[in-house]
Write a protein that holds these residues in place. Structure first.
Motif, PDB file in Angstrom:
ATOM      1  N   PRO A 413       8.634   3.028   3.607  1.00  0.00           N
ATOM      2  CA  PRO A 413       7.892   2.068   2.773  1.00  0.00           C
ATOM      3  C   PRO A 413       6.560   1.684   3.417  1.00  0.00           C
ATOM      4  CG  PRO A 413      10.195   1.427   2.992  1.00  0.00           C
ATOM      5  CD  PRO A 413       9.972   2.532   3.977  1.00  0.00           C
ATOM      6  N   VAL A 414       5.593   1.465   2.569  1.00  0.00           N
ATOM      7  CA  VAL A 414       4.265   1.075   3.055  1.00  0.00           C
ATOM      8  C   VAL A 414       4.306  -0.367   3.560  1.00  0.00           C
ATOM      9  CG1 VAL A 414       1.843   0.751   2.423  1.00  0.00           C
ATOM     10  CG2 VAL A 414       3.159   2.635   1.412  1.00  0.00           C
ATOM     11  N   GLU A 415       3.725  -0.557   4.732  1.00  0.00           N
ATOM     12  CA  GLU A 415       3.572  -1.908   5.280  1.00  0.00           C
ATOM     13  C   GLU A 415       2.130  -2.349   5.042  1.00  0.00           C
ATOM     14  OE1 GLU A 415       4.704  -1.953   9.347  1.00  0.00           O
ATOM     15  OE2 GLU A 415       6.703  -1.104   8.989  1.00  0.00           O
ATOM     16  N   TRP A 416       1.979  -3.429   4.268  1.00  0.00           N
ATOM     17  CA  TRP A 416       0.656  -3.940   3.920  1.00  0.00           C
ATOM     18  C   TRP A 416       0.319  -5.149   4.794  1.00  0.00           C
ATOM     19  CZ3 TRP A 416      -2.253  -1.353   0.344  1.00  0.00           C
ATOM     20  CH2 TRP A 416      -1.590  -0.473  -0.515  1.00  0.00           C
ATOM     21  N   ALA A 417      -0.955  -5.332   5.073  1.00  0.00           N
ATOM     22  CA  ALA A 417      -1.377  -6.482   5.876  1.00  0.00           C
ATOM     23  C   ALA A 417      -2.837  -6.809   5.572  1.00  0.00           C
ATOM     24  CB  ALA A 417      -1.205  -6.205   7.363  1.00  0.00           C
ATOM     25  N   ILE A 418      -3.181  -8.092   5.713  1.00  0.00           N
ATOM     26  CA  ILE A 418      -4.579  -8.529   5.673  1.00  0.00           C
ATOM     27  C   ILE A 418      -5.073  -8.536   7.115  1.00  0.00           C
ATOM     28  CG2 ILE A 418      -6.176 -10.388   5.071  1.00  0.00           C
ATOM     29  CD1 ILE A 418      -4.948  -9.142   2.634  1.00  0.00           C
ATOM     30  N   ALA A 419      -5.947  -7.576   7.444  1.00  0.00           N
ATOM     31  CA  ALA A 419      -6.457  -7.489   8.818  1.00  0.00           C
ATOM     32  C   ALA A 419      -7.487  -8.569   9.095  1.00  0.00           C
ATOM     33  CB  ALA A 419      -7.056  -6.106   9.066  1.00  0.00           C
ATOM     34  N   SER A 420      -8.296  -8.916   8.089  1.00  0.00           N
ATOM     35  CA  SER A 420      -9.286  -9.976   8.237  1.00  0.00           C
ATOM     36  C   SER A 420      -9.718 -10.437   6.857  1.00  0.00           C
ATOM     37  CB  SER A 420     -10.500  -9.490   9.041  1.00  0.00           C
ATOM     38  OG  SER A 420     -11.177  -8.442   8.368  1.00  0.00           O
ATOM     39  N   THR A 456      -5.013  -3.379   5.321  1.00  0.00           N
ATOM     40  CA  THR A 456      -4.498  -2.161   5.951  1.00  0.00           C
ATOM     41  C   THR A 456      -3.158  -1.781   5.338  1.00  0.00           C
ATOM     42  OG1 THR A 456      -3.379  -3.393   7.719  1.00  0.00           O
ATOM     43  CG2 THR A 456      -5.651  -2.666   8.130  1.00  0.00           C
ATOM     44  N   ALA A 457      -2.930  -0.481   5.244  1.00  0.00           N
ATOM     45  CA  ALA A 457      -1.647   0.075   4.805  1.00  0.00           C
ATOM     46  C   ALA A 457      -1.180   1.045   5.874  1.00  0.00           C
ATOM     47  CB  ALA A 457      -1.800   0.783   3.466  1.00  0.00           C
ATOM     48  N   SER A 458       0.092   0.992   6.224  1.00  0.00           N
ATOM     49  CA  SER A 458       0.603   1.898   7.255  1.00  0.00           C
ATOM     50  C   SER A 458       2.014   2.332   6.910  1.00  0.00           C
ATOM     51  CB  SER A 458       0.577   1.225   8.634  1.00  0.00           C
ATOM     52  OG  SER A 458       1.369   0.055   8.644  1.00  0.00           O
ATOM     53  N   VAL A 459       2.362   3.525   7.317  1.00  0.00           N
ATOM     54  CA  VAL A 459       3.713   4.062   7.176  1.00  0.00           C
ATOM     55  C   VAL A 459       4.093   4.761   8.472  1.00  0.00           C
ATOM     56  CG1 VAL A 459       3.616   4.359   4.670  1.00  0.00           C
ATOM     57  CG2 VAL A 459       2.824   6.188   6.149  1.00  0.00           C
ATOM     58  N   GLY A 460       5.411   4.833   8.708  1.00  0.00           N
ATOM     59  CA  GLY A 460       5.883   5.541   9.896  1.00  0.00           C
ATOM     60  C   GLY A 460       6.046   4.627  11.087  1.00  0.00           C
ATOM     61  N   ASP A 461       6.374   5.220  12.224  1.00  0.00           N
ATOM     62  CA  ASP A 461       6.474   4.492  13.479  1.00  0.00           C
ATOM     63  C   ASP A 461       6.026   5.413  14.606  1.00  0.00           C
ATOM     64  OD1 ASP A 461       8.581   6.254  13.919  1.00  0.00           O
ATOM     65  OD2 ASP A 461      10.150   4.746  13.646  1.00  0.00           O
ATOM     66  N   ASP A 462       6.139   4.916  15.820  1.00  0.00           N
ATOM     67  CA  ASP A 462       5.627   5.691  16.954  1.00  0.00           C
ATOM     68  C   ASP A 462       6.395   6.991  17.152  1.00  0.00           C
ATOM     69  OD1 ASP A 462       3.792   3.711  17.398  1.00  0.00           O
ATOM     70  OD2 ASP A 462       4.994   2.679  18.919  1.00  0.00           O
ATOM     71  N   ARG A 463       7.667   6.997  16.753  1.00  0.00           N
ATOM     72  CA  ARG A 463       8.475   8.197  16.981  1.00  0.00           C
ATOM     73  C   ARG A 463       8.044   9.355  16.092  1.00  0.00           C
ATOM     74  NH1 ARG A 463      15.059   8.470  16.132  1.00  0.00           N
ATOM     75  NH2 ARG A 463      15.228  10.735  16.045  1.00  0.00           N
ATOM     76  N   ILE A 464       7.856   9.080  14.786  1.00  0.00           N
ATOM     77  CA  ILE A 464       7.490  10.166  13.877  1.00  0.00           C
ATOM     78  C   ILE A 464       5.978  10.298  13.741  1.00  0.00           C
ATOM     79  CG2 ILE A 464       7.437   8.844  11.722  1.00  0.00           C
ATOM     80  CD1 ILE A 464       8.954  11.240  10.443  1.00  0.00           C
ATOM     81  N   GLY A 465       5.253   9.267  14.170  1.00  0.00           N
ATOM     82  CA  GLY A 465       3.808   9.264  14.047  1.00  0.00           C
ATOM     83  C   GLY A 465       3.376   8.345  12.915  1.00  0.00           C
ATOM     84  N   LYS A 466       2.593   7.329  13.270  1.00  0.00           N
ATOM     85  CA  LYS A 466       2.200   6.321  12.293  1.00  0.00           C
ATOM     86  C   LYS A 466       0.877   6.694  11.637  1.00  0.00           C
ATOM     87  CE  LYS A 466       2.866   1.392  11.921  1.00  0.00           C
ATOM     88  NZ  LYS A 466       3.224   0.192  12.660  1.00  0.00           N
ATOM     89  N   LYS A 467       0.819   6.555  10.312  1.00  0.00           N
ATOM     90  CA  LYS A 467      -0.409   6.776   9.569  1.00  0.00           C
ATOM     91  C   LYS A 467      -0.904   5.418   9.057  1.00  0.00           C
ATOM     92  CE  LYS A 467      -0.216  11.360   9.622  1.00  0.00           C
ATOM     93  NZ  LYS A 467      -1.212  12.195  10.321  1.00  0.00           N
TER      94      LYS A 467
END
Length: 668
Positions: A413-420, A456-467
């Motif tokens: 799932p996409v993790e959404w955030a307000i960076a600024s 910002t939108a991000s998927v994945g984690d450090d193990r599989i590689g985060k985009k």
């Protein structure tokens, strides 16, 4: 036409007369204190007549009071022959029914004067000004008292007696053979800290709708409706031993029974401790409604839980949530095995005949690598960092984002955030009626102000590689028109005020976009915040200029007149009888005991009940009849129980300073 003749032996004379009739010889005048009056059912008002010559010589005559016109408002269900008002021999009028009436006062010498009266409905509260404290109420099916709480907007009760409200507030039961209702004012017990005496006081903006079940042990849902001044609200009362289970939060269907989601699909990533040591078990939340409330632990303790399908998911525990009294949640803790597959978990109550089923797909998200994550750029382009310009408060994000391969966000799932930036994220969900699944349909970036917002939108984690990808929004201020807002347009010399703007714009206009100026700084001086001072007698315009992000410059102005005269005067509360009461905003309202027109308002918030002597510098007193406010510049008030003693208090408006003295006994 029905004429009511009432004889009064003397006339109460007033110093101020609003309208009247002149005798044919031009020497005698007859006038009434009010020639038009709006009243509400149950209210009374004292009409008075003054008789005087052109030389201001006042004398008395006996009066005959009559009702000359009686026009009931049949559109408001008033009978055609109903009396709108009644009047006694002294000119005291009582409002009886909606409609219009004209009264006439005739002197013994044949002179006369009229007054027109309108008996109207009280203004309806705002849309959120009348409410039940709950939309669904659950109670046991036993004969006895339970209650709903009705709250009324406090602006509706400032000058309105509780008895009037309880007469106008209507409450009905959909089925009185099952549920009967009784309305009464809510009360609260208050204990005096000094005396220890406990008294019961009415809470003026709350009412209790007392619920009485007619048939014991009968399960049903009854709609209860309350209405006031044309505004109606409703509450669903659920009677009996009931249990509702749902895999989504409850939504009322408008009749009474909650809408439940009995089946829902879940995707659960493998959280087996052997594979992922840091993962905790997943939680499946079941929402419930159970009545009677006193049996919740027993009812929920008898639930049965079963699993079926492949052995890929295991229940490690289930129980009521820690905060179940408020959240009404039941938790099921699940942990996966090392393999993918499908498992169904069913929670049921044999006693109530209800159940819910969680259809779970267990997957290993690390079997699904992520290829890309980009925002849309232009018509056909995609990029990991894209800039957008918008005038919208809410901006949909999911349509701007693409993740590859297709369907990867089911597993990551996409993790959404307000960076600024000054904005928040809002998540929108909907239910697929065919599958019963709650699905995320969109994410909104809701800007709170113009400026830069980075999402910002991000998927994945450090193990599989985060985009990660980012969208940079430039949010523009757009102003369509602007006006100047002032509490009043006449000020006393040296009085200060604050101007505001009324703007039709997509956002609150920031101070940086506003400029103020005065057309004559010898009369009005104003700063960038809109704060101004009347420094000279005369007139001047204050002008505001607003510049939006599209380059539009909008102007508005307002004329202010400055005078060095004021009607404020010395005030001694011991000099004549006054009545007092406290309103909801911390003011003591003062009016002469001879009529019901408020004369003064004094800010005493936090003083009442706080015995001792208090400096009241900086507070204000309003001379209501003149619509003038004076600032208290010095002096103290001594509070002793129900008494407020004013000690050499000075109040000022412009260059005029007055003294306020005497004692207010506000238990009156």
């Amino acid at each position: 036409m029905r004429i009511k003749n009432l004889i009064y032996s003397s006339v109460l004379l007033l110093g101020i007369c609003f309208s009247g009739c002149k005798d044919d010889n031009g020497e005698v005048f007859v006038s009434m204190n009010r020639t038009e009056k709006t009243m509400y059912k149950g209210e009374t008002y004292q009409f008075n007549v003054s008789i005087q010559t052109a030389d201001n010589v006042v004398y008395t005559e006996s009066l005959t009071w009559t009702i000359e016109k009686n026009a009931p408002n049949t559109a408001l269900n008033v009978a055609e022959d109903a009396d709108v008002v009644s009047i006694d021999e002294s000119g005291k009028v009582t409002a009886l029914n909606y409609g219009e009436a004209t009264i006439k006062a005739t002197t013994a010498s044949g002179r006369f004067v009229y007054a027109r009266i309108t008996v109207d409905q009280r203004a309806a509260p705002s849309a959120d000004g009348l409410m039940f404290t709950e939309s669904d109420h659950y109670m046991a099916a036993v004969v006895g008292g339970d209650s709903l709480v009705i709250v009324i907007d406090t602006t509706r009760v400032t000058y309105c007696p509780v008895d009037d409200l309880i007469n106008e507030l209507q409450i009905t039961s959909e089925d009185e053979s099952l549920l009967k209702l009784t309305l009464q004012p809510a009360t609260v017990k208050v204990t005096d800290e000094e005396t220890g005496i406990t008294t019961t006081k009415i809470v003026r903006n709350r009412f209790w709708a007392i619920l009485d079940v007619v048939e014991k042990n009968r399960d049903a849902t009854v709609l209860v409706t309350a209405s006031l001044g044309g505004t109606s609200i409703s509450c669903n009362v659920h009677i009996g031993v009931n249990l509702y289970l749902s895999l989504a939060p409850y939504i009322s269907d408008g009749v009474g029974k909650p809408t439940v989601l009995e089946e829902m699909s879940y995707k659960i990533s493998i959280n087996n401790k052997t594979i992922n040591p840091n993962n905790d078990p997943d939680t499946i939340r079941v929402y419930f409604r159970a009545t009677p409330e006193g049996r919740v632990d027993e009812i929920m303790g008898n639930l049965k839980l079963t699993t079926s399908g492949e052995s890929t998911l295991f229940v490690t525990g289930h129980r009521l949530a820690d905060d179940y009294v408020s959240s009404r949640e039941y938790w099921i803790f699940v942990e996966t095995g090392p393999n993918s597959g499908n498992t169904d978990i069913k929670l049921s109550s044999e006693e109530a005949g209800v159940s819910v089923t969680a259809k779970c797909e267990v997957f290993n998200k690390y079997d699904h690598p992520i290829e890309s994550l980009k925002f849309k750029e232009g018509e056909d382009g995609w990029n990991e960092s894209v800039e957008y310009t918008t005038q919208s408060v809410s901006n949909a994000l999911m349509e701007l984002l693409e993740a590859g391969p297709f369907g990867i966000t089911d597993y990551w799932p996409v993790e959404w955030a307000i960076a600024s930036g000054n904005a928040t994220l809002e998540y929108l969900y909907s239910k697929d009626e065919s599958t019963g699944k709650q699905a995320l349909t969109d994410v909104l970036m809701n800007a709170a102000a113009p400026g830069k917002v980075v999402v910002t939108a991000s998927v994945g984690d450090d193990r599989i590689g985060k985009k990660t990808a980012q969208a940079i929004f430039t949010v523009l201020l757009k102003v369509d028109n602007v006006g100047v807002s002032l509490a009043k347009d006449r000020f006393a010399l040296h009085e200060v005020g604050k101007a505001g703007i009324d703007a039709a714009s997509n956002f609150t206009v920031p101070v940086s976009a506003i400029q103020w100026r005065s057309t004559d700084e010898s009369v009005i001086v104003i700063n960038d915040a809109g704060e101004f001072e009347a420094v000279g007698v005369g007139s001047a315009n204050i002008i505001v200029s607003v510049t939006d992000d599209l380059g539009n410059v909008l102007n508005a102005e307002k004329k202010i007149t400055v005078t060095d005269d004021s009607n404020i005067h010395d005030l001694n509360f011991d000099a004549e009888p006054y009545l007092y009461f406290e309103d909801a905003n911390g003011y003591i309202m003062v009016f002469p005991s001879a009529n019901d027109e408020i004369s003064y308002r004094i800010k005493v918030e936090s003083l009442l009940g706080n015995n001792g002597t208090h400096d009241i510098t900086g507070r204000d007193i309003v001379y209501v009849v003149y619509d003038e406010t004076a600032s208290i510049v010095s002096g103290t008030v001594t509070v002793n129980g129900d008494k407020l003693v004013f000690n050499d208090v000075k109040a000022q408006k412009g260059s005029k300073i007055v003294t306020i003295s005497g004692t207010i006994n506000y238990d009156k």
